[in-house]
Design a protein around this motif. Structure first.
Motif, PDB file in Angstrom:
ATOM      1  N   LYS A   1       5.391 -31.795  -1.323  1.00 21.34           N
ATOM      2  CA  LYS A   1       4.520 -31.206  -0.307  1.00 21.34           C
ATOM      3  C   LYS A   1       4.990 -29.811   0.086  1.00 21.34           C
ATOM      4  N   GLN A   2       6.313 -29.612   0.085  1.00 18.24           N
ATOM      5  CA  GLN A   2       6.840 -28.294   0.434  1.00 18.24           C
ATOM      6  C   GLN A   2       6.442 -27.253  -0.607  1.00 18.24           C
ATOM      7  N   SER A   3       6.581 -27.592  -1.894  1.00 11.20           N
ATOM      8  CA  SER A   3       6.204 -26.660  -2.963  1.00 11.20           C
ATOM      9  C   SER A   3       4.703 -26.413  -2.975  1.00 11.20           C
ATOM     10  N   LEU A   4       3.915 -27.486  -2.803  1.00 14.84           N
ATOM     11  CA  LEU A   4       2.465 -27.330  -2.789  1.00 14.84           C
ATOM     12  C   LEU A   4       2.004 -26.536  -1.566  1.00 14.84           C
ATOM     13  N   GLY A   5       2.679 -26.752  -0.424  1.00 21.52           N
ATOM     14  CA  GLY A   5       2.355 -25.971   0.766  1.00 21.52           C
ATOM     15  C   GLY A   5       2.615 -24.489   0.557  1.00 21.52           C
ATOM     16  N   GLN A   6       3.705 -24.182  -0.142  1.00 17.56           N
ATOM     17  CA  GLN A   6       4.015 -22.788  -0.474  1.00 17.56           C
ATOM     18  C   GLN A   6       2.936 -22.200  -1.372  1.00 17.56           C
ATOM     19  N   ALA A   7       2.501 -22.982  -2.380  1.00 12.11           N
ATOM     20  CA  ALA A   7       1.446 -22.511  -3.296  1.00 12.11           C
ATOM     21  C   ALA A   7       0.142 -22.276  -2.551  1.00 12.11           C
ATOM     22  N   SER A   8      -0.206 -23.197  -1.644  1.00 12.83           N
ATOM     23  CA  SER A   8      -1.436 -23.047  -0.866  1.00 12.83           C
ATOM     24  C   SER A   8      -1.386 -21.810   0.018  1.00 12.83           C
ATOM     25  N   LYS A   9      -0.228 -21.579   0.641  1.00 15.44           N
ATOM     26  CA  LYS A   9      -0.075 -20.405   1.518  1.00 15.44           C
ATOM     27  C   LYS A   9      -0.193 -19.111   0.720  1.00 15.44           C
ATOM     28  N   ILE A  10       0.427 -19.076  -0.470  1.00 17.44           N
ATOM     29  CA  ILE A  10       0.380 -17.867  -1.295  1.00 17.44           C
ATOM     30  C   ILE A  10      -1.050 -17.597  -1.764  1.00 17.44           C
ATOM     31  N   LEU A  11      -1.748 -18.655  -2.207  1.00 17.30           N
ATOM     32  CA  LEU A  11      -3.126 -18.489  -2.659  1.00 17.30           C
ATOM     33  C   LEU A  11      -4.011 -18.003  -1.516  1.00 17.30           C
ATOM     34  N   THR A  12      -3.836 -18.587  -0.333  1.00 16.97           N
ATOM     35  CA  THR A  12      -4.614 -18.156   0.829  1.00 16.97           C
ATOM     36  C   THR A  12      -4.327 -16.698   1.178  1.00 16.97           C
ATOM     37  N   THR A  13      -3.058 -16.314   1.106  1.00 20.00           N
ATOM     38  CA  THR A  13      -2.678 -14.941   1.428  1.00 20.00           C
ATOM     39  C   THR A  13      -3.285 -13.943   0.449  1.00 20.00           C
ATOM     40  N   ILE A  14      -3.213 -14.254  -0.852  1.00 24.54           N
ATOM     41  CA  ILE A  14      -3.781 -13.345  -1.860  1.00 24.54           C
ATOM     42  C   ILE A  14      -5.286 -13.204  -1.657  1.00 24.54           C
ATOM     43  N   LEU A  15      -5.968 -14.322  -1.404  1.00 25.28           N
ATOM     44  CA  LEU A  15      -7.417 -14.275  -1.226  1.00 25.28           C
ATOM     45  C   LEU A  15      -7.797 -13.492   0.036  1.00 25.28           C
ATOM     46  N   ARG A  16      -6.990 -13.617   1.082  1.00 18.46           N
ATOM     47  CA  ARG A  16      -7.296 -12.849   2.302  1.00 18.46           C
ATOM     48  C   ARG A  16      -7.056 -11.362   2.074  1.00 18.46           C
ATOM     49  N   LEU A  17      -5.989 -11.016   1.339  1.00 17.45           N
ATOM     50  CA  LEU A  17      -5.762  -9.614   0.991  1.00 17.45           C
ATOM     51  C   LEU A  17      -6.923  -9.066   0.164  1.00 17.45           C
ATOM     52  N   TYR A  18      -7.387  -9.870  -0.789  1.00 13.06           N
ATOM     53  CA  TYR A  18      -8.538  -9.459  -1.604  1.00 13.06           C
ATOM     54  C   TYR A  18      -9.778  -9.277  -0.741  1.00 13.06           C
ATOM     55  N   SER A  19      -9.941 -10.127   0.268  1.00 14.08           N
ATOM     56  CA  SER A  19     -11.102 -10.001   1.155  1.00 14.08           C
ATOM     57  C   SER A  19     -11.062  -8.688   1.930  1.00 14.08           C
ATOM     58  N   ILE A  20      -9.867  -8.301   2.378  1.00 18.45           N
ATOM     59  CA  ILE A  20      -9.735  -7.031   3.109  1.00 18.45           C
ATOM     60  C   ILE A  20     -10.013  -5.855   2.180  1.00 18.45           C
ATOM     61  N   ILE A  21      -9.447  -5.908   0.959  1.00 13.90           N
ATOM     62  CA  ILE A  21      -9.708  -4.838  -0.021  1.00 13.90           C
ATOM     63  C   ILE A  21     -11.198  -4.780  -0.351  1.00 13.90           C
ATOM     64  N   SER A  22     -11.825  -5.958  -0.429  1.00  8.10           N
ATOM     65  CA  SER A  22     -13.251  -6.019  -0.767  1.00  8.10           C
ATOM     66  C   SER A  22     -14.110  -5.345   0.298  1.00  8.10           C
ATOM     67  N   LEU A  23     -13.676  -5.430   1.567  1.00  9.58           N
ATOM     68  CA  LEU A  23     -14.435  -4.756   2.631  1.00  9.58           C
ATOM     69  C   LEU A  23     -14.507  -3.258   2.383  1.00  9.58           C
ATOM     70  N   PHE A  24     -13.400  -2.682   1.943  1.00 11.34           N
ATOM     71  CA  PHE A  24     -13.401  -1.248   1.632  1.00 11.34           C
ATOM     72  C   PHE A  24     -14.281  -0.953   0.418  1.00 11.34           C
ATOM     73  N   ALA A  25     -14.256  -1.868  -0.570  1.00 11.23           N
ATOM     74  CA  ALA A  25     -15.040  -1.643  -1.796  1.00 11.23           C
ATOM     75  C   ALA A  25     -16.537  -1.649  -1.508  1.00 11.23           C
ATOM     76  N   VAL A  26     -16.999  -2.608  -0.704  1.00  9.23           N
ATOM     77  CA  VAL A  26     -18.449  -2.746  -0.494  1.00  9.23           C
ATOM     78  C   VAL A  26     -18.970  -1.812   0.597  1.00  9.23           C
ATOM     79  N   THR A  27     -18.096  -1.317   1.479  1.00 13.83           N
ATOM     80  CA  THR A  27     -18.569  -0.421   2.546  1.00 13.83           C
ATOM     81  C   THR A  27     -18.505   1.050   2.146  1.00 13.83           C
ATOM     82  N   PHE A  28     -17.410   1.450   1.494  1.00 17.66           N
ATOM     83  CA  PHE A  28     -17.245   2.856   1.122  1.00 17.66           C
ATOM     84  C   PHE A  28     -17.573   3.126  -0.344  1.00 17.66           C
ATOM     85  N   GLY A  29     -17.424   2.110  -1.193  1.00 21.90           N
ATOM     86  CA  GLY A  29     -17.621   2.307  -2.625  1.00 21.90           C
ATOM     87  C   GLY A  29     -18.975   2.878  -3.022  1.00 21.90           C
ATOM     88  N   PRO A  30     -20.093   2.294  -2.543  1.00 23.68           N
ATOM     89  CA  PRO A  30     -21.409   2.812  -2.951  1.00 23.68           C
ATOM     90  C   PRO A  30     -21.637   4.274  -2.592  1.00 23.68           C
TER      91      PRO A  30
END
Length: 547
Positions: free
Chosen positions: A321-350
């Motif tokens: 559970k400790q290793s899987l919890g770490q994996a879940s946290k890392i995946l969530t963190t990467i996806l949230r970072l991507y979401s923030i980067i995506s805001l810049f892409a869709v608002t300023f990119g066009p």
């Protein structure tokens, strides 16, 4: 290796790979600018065909092996042994594809057959580096990989440019040989650097980069005294999936060719090349490192029902559970970072895309539909990023049966892609933008399946994966719709417009700076936790007691 050590090594690996991609792309761009002075467009086209030849052989020979070896490693020697299958299958692929190439209508350029022969040799030499590459990935030695690939890229540039310049200086027409010479230099450099750097590692780790017998156990039986049976079965399953992916990718190209005009195809090709730079330089290294990380953190994880049936100790369940919890946290963190980067892409990119295109490609291209297609492509970047990391997780943990199910679903998704491409291009007449929209539909369906799989994977192991936690804060999301309005009424626009494109970029940059500050304020706790995750705190040294 602890989960924190694995995370730290993977973070460093991603950094190395990102820097490597940026440097490689910059060198490639510089080389192309030099070669344009000495070679004709026809020769550049033939070089693209030769590169496709090498990429195709390498993809089919080693792609499934690389993913399988990241999934579950039964010792470094088992990984090294299995990597030789890439060489074994690569030789007939090289020979067969070369014969197929020569049996078709060959380009009428000097030394084409000689260049193809050199590409065959270079591809074989590059396959010989797979044992060392697999050991590097297994031990998370990303610095060695960065050193090998950066040296090889530099020598390829010297080989390609040097031979083209020398031939031009002495008035000799050597056709496409410069590209073949550069590719051969790249392959030999990889082999030499990997062998030199890994030699002391093999001594310290008590394994060999050559084939060596490994013991067979009940849990991990061995075939022919050298090859792990579970890894072989996984490789076979992944080979079917990777082949299907390759066919679907080529099917996309054929479908676009049949539905879109040549002008729309050219506009889409330009937009995907420029828009895809972000994916190749930033998302692809993170995807590759995270796949390796997830494979190590989730290795041998089993559902709670299986653990209870096997009377597993509470300590083992806690560690899983400790290793899987770490994996879940890392995946969530990467996806949230991507979401923030995506805001810049869709608002300023066009808004930024047409201006940047006019600078890079000139007003001739910015006046075509390529400008509109590139603006549309900015909405596709978030889908590309999220699908990459979620598919990396699936590839790292899915069973053979689950991978087979994914392959079937991908075939269904391709049917939806074909239907949406027909609607957007054939019926609505969107041209290149329709191709982007159809690809967005395909990626959206794949992301939906990946998310469903990820939630089920963690749920069966007693954990919860929340999609809502992958999104930015409500304040950050709520401010995004106001950005297009600010871009229309941005301050000092009339004054800065007198300075042309530069003035436009400055005025847009002012709005970007304000939004960056806004995001940093509301996401500061999350960004701080990201930094702490990548830089785990060191244990406090105990004071020495003097006697």
């Amino acid at each position: 290796m602890s989960s924190n050590s694995i995370l730290s090594a993977s973070a460093k690996g991603a950094t190395f790979l990102i820097l490597l991609q940026v440097g490689s792309r910059a060198l490639t761009f510089a080389v192309n600018q030099v070669l344009l002075r000495f070679l004709s467009p026809e020769l550049l086209g033939v070089s693209a065909q030769l590169e496709l030849f090498s990429i195709s052989v390498l993809y089919f020979a080693r792609e499934s092996l690389r993913v399988a070896l990241q999934r579950q490693a039964h010792g470094t020697q088992a990984v090294v042994n299995l990597s030789y299958l890439g060489v074994f299958f690569g030789v007939p692929l090289i020979y067969g594809l070369a014969l197929l190439w020569l049996s078709s209508e060959t380009p009428d350029v000097p030394y084409f057959v000689d260049a193809l022969s050199l590409y065959c040799l270079a591809t074989f030499v590059e396959l010989l580096t797979e044992p060392a590459f697999s050991a590097v990935q297994q031990k998370l030695l990303y610095k060695i990989r960065a050193s090998a690939e950066s040296t090889a890229t530099l020598l390829r540039c010297f080989g390609t440019c040097g031979s083209a310049i020398l031939a031009s200086k002495y008035g000799v027409d050597i056709g496409v040989l410069p590209f073949a010479i550069g590719q051969l230099a790249y392959a030999f450099a990889l082999l030499i650097v990997y062998t030199y750097k890994m030699w002391p590692v093999t001594k310290a780790g008590h394994f060999s980069l050559l084939l060596k017998q490994i013991p067979s156990t009940r849990e991990t039986p061995v075939i022919l005294n050298h090859f792990s049976a579970p890894l072989l079965r996984l490789t076979a399953s992944l080979t079917v999936q990777s082949t299907l992916k390759y066919v679907l990718t080529q099917g996309d190209s054929l479908l676009v060719t049949s539905l879109a005009s040549l002008a729309d195809q050219g506009a889409y090709a330009l937009a995907s090349n420029y828009g895809g730079l972000i994916a190749r330089m930033l998302f692809q290294p993170i995807e590759e490192s995270s796949r390796n990380l997830f494979a190590k953190l989730c290795a041998d994880s089993r559902p709670l029902s299986d653990l209870q049936a096997a009377n597993t100790t509470e300590e083992d369940v806690k560690n899983q559970k400790q290793s899987l919890g770490q994996a879940s946290k890392i995946l969530t963190t990467i996806l949230r970072l991507y979401s923030i980067i995506s805001l810049f892409a869709v608002t300023f990119g066009p808004t930024l895309a047409p201006l940047l295109l006019s600078i890079v490609a000139g007003r001739k291209w910015s006046a075509t539909s390529a400008s509109e297609v590139l603006s549309t492509y900015c909405y596709y970047i978030p889908f590309l990023a999220i699908n990459g990391v979620t598919e990396a997780f699936v590839a790292a943990v899915a069973t053979n049966k689950e991978l087979y199910t994914q392959s079937i679903c991908m075939g269904v998704f391709f049917a939806f892609f074909a239907g949406s491409a027909w609607f957007f291009i054939g019926q609505l007449g969107w041209g290149g933008s329709g191709v982007v929209a159809a690809n967005t539909v395909n990626m959206g369906l794949r992301i939906t399946w990946n998310t469903w799989f990820i939630k089920g994977f963690f749920k069966r192991r007693g954990l919860e994966f929340s999609v809502w936690e992958t999104l930015p804060s409500v304040t950050t999301l709520a401010s995004a719709p106001f950005i297009p309005y600010l871009l229309k009424v941005r301050p000092a626009e009339e004054y800065l417009a007198k300075h042309g494109v530069l003035g436009e970029l400055v005025s847009i940059g002012a709005v970007v700076a304000v939004f960056i500050v806004h995001v940093f304020i509301w996401e500061r706790n999350f960004l701080k936790s990201c930094y702490q995750m990548l830089r785990p705190s060191r244990p406090v040294a105990q004071p020495r007691v003097e006697r």
